[in-house]
Motif scaffolding. Structure first.
Motif, PDB file in Angstrom:
ATOM      1  N   MET A  23     -16.117  -0.426  -0.811  1.00 15.69           N
ATOM      2  CA  MET A  23     -16.006  -1.082  -2.098  1.00 15.69           C
ATOM      3  C   MET A  23     -14.993  -2.222  -1.998  1.00 15.69           C
ATOM      4  N   GLY A  24     -14.778  -2.925  -3.091  1.00 18.05           N
ATOM      5  CA  GLY A  24     -13.897  -4.085  -3.094  1.00 18.05           C
ATOM      6  C   GLY A  24     -12.433  -3.724  -3.251  1.00 18.05           C
ATOM      7  N   SER A  25     -11.601  -4.723  -3.124  1.00 19.14           N
ATOM      8  CA  SER A  25     -10.165  -4.509  -3.216  1.00 19.14           C
ATOM      9  C   SER A  25      -9.736  -4.075  -4.616  1.00 19.14           C
ATOM     10  N   LEU A  51      -4.221   5.215  -9.396  1.00 19.57           N
ATOM     11  CA  LEU A  51      -4.517   6.547  -9.919  1.00 19.57           C
ATOM     12  C   LEU A  51      -3.879   7.640  -9.058  1.00 19.57           C
ATOM     13  N   GLU A  52      -3.954   7.478  -7.747  1.00 19.07           N
ATOM     14  CA  GLU A  52      -3.336   8.458  -6.852  1.00 19.07           C
ATOM     15  C   GLU A  52      -1.827   8.504  -7.050  1.00 19.07           C
ATOM     16  N   GLU A  53      -1.229   7.332  -7.231  1.00 22.97           N
ATOM     17  CA  GLU A  53       0.212   7.262  -7.474  1.00 22.97           C
ATOM     18  C   GLU A  53       0.567   7.947  -8.801  1.00 22.97           C
ATOM     19  N   ALA A  54      -0.252   7.748  -9.820  1.00 27.10           N
ATOM     20  CA  ALA A  54      -0.004   8.362 -11.130  1.00 27.10           C
ATOM     21  C   ALA A  54      -0.125   9.882 -11.049  1.00 27.10           C
ATOM     22  N   SER A 104      -7.417  -0.896  -5.302  1.00 30.52           N
ATOM     23  CA  SER A 104      -6.187  -1.021  -6.085  1.00 30.52           C
ATOM     24  C   SER A 104      -6.155  -0.002  -7.220  1.00 30.52           C
ATOM     25  N   ILE A 105      -7.280   0.160  -7.904  1.00 28.86           N
ATOM     26  CA  ILE A 105      -7.358   1.133  -8.997  1.00 28.86           C
ATOM     27  C   ILE A 105      -7.154   2.543  -8.463  1.00 28.86           C
ATOM     28  N   MET A 106      -7.814   2.847  -7.346  1.00 24.02           N
ATOM     29  CA  MET A 106      -7.686   4.186  -6.761  1.00 24.02           C
ATOM     30  C   MET A 106      -6.250   4.457  -6.312  1.00 24.02           C
TER      31      MET A 106
END
Length: 105
Positions: free
Chosen positions: A1-3, A12-15, A7-9
């Motif tokens: 997938m794209g950057s 979310l992982e950080e959150a 970035s979103i993933m």
């Protein structure tokens, strides 16, 4: 997938990791926006000449009419908002017009 997806993933992982932490407090960061600079006629003309663009091409690049550029350069009017931000970017990076060629010469 794209950057964007990556970035979103990552966010979310950080959150999720932060939510699972002991203190449960999310990290905050302060963002400061520089105030919009006011340009006088001479500064605008200097920036335009540094780009090597005519008033007509400069107006096209800025997304305004030639009359607007003429008014800016005569001191009858002053750029504001987005136009001032673009002028500030041009002032900071003299190669901006070449890096973002909205107008073909």
């Amino acid at each position: 997938m794209g950057s964007v997806y990556d970035s979103i993933m990552a966010g979310l992982e950080e959150a999720v990791e932060e939510a699972k932490s002991k203190d449960g407090k999310l990290k905050r960061r302060v963002v400061t926006i520089m105030p919009i600079k006011t340009y006088d006629a001479g500064e605008i003309q200097k920036i335009r000449k540094k780009t090597g663009l005519s008033q007509k091409l400069f107006a096209s690049y800025m997304g305004v009419s030639v009359k607007t550029v003429e008014a800016w350069e005569s001191g009858a009017n002053h750029p504001s908002g987005a136009a001032s931000r673009i002028l500030n970017m041009m002032e900071m990076d003299s190669d901006l017009v070449n890096n973002f060629p909205f107008v073909k010469i």
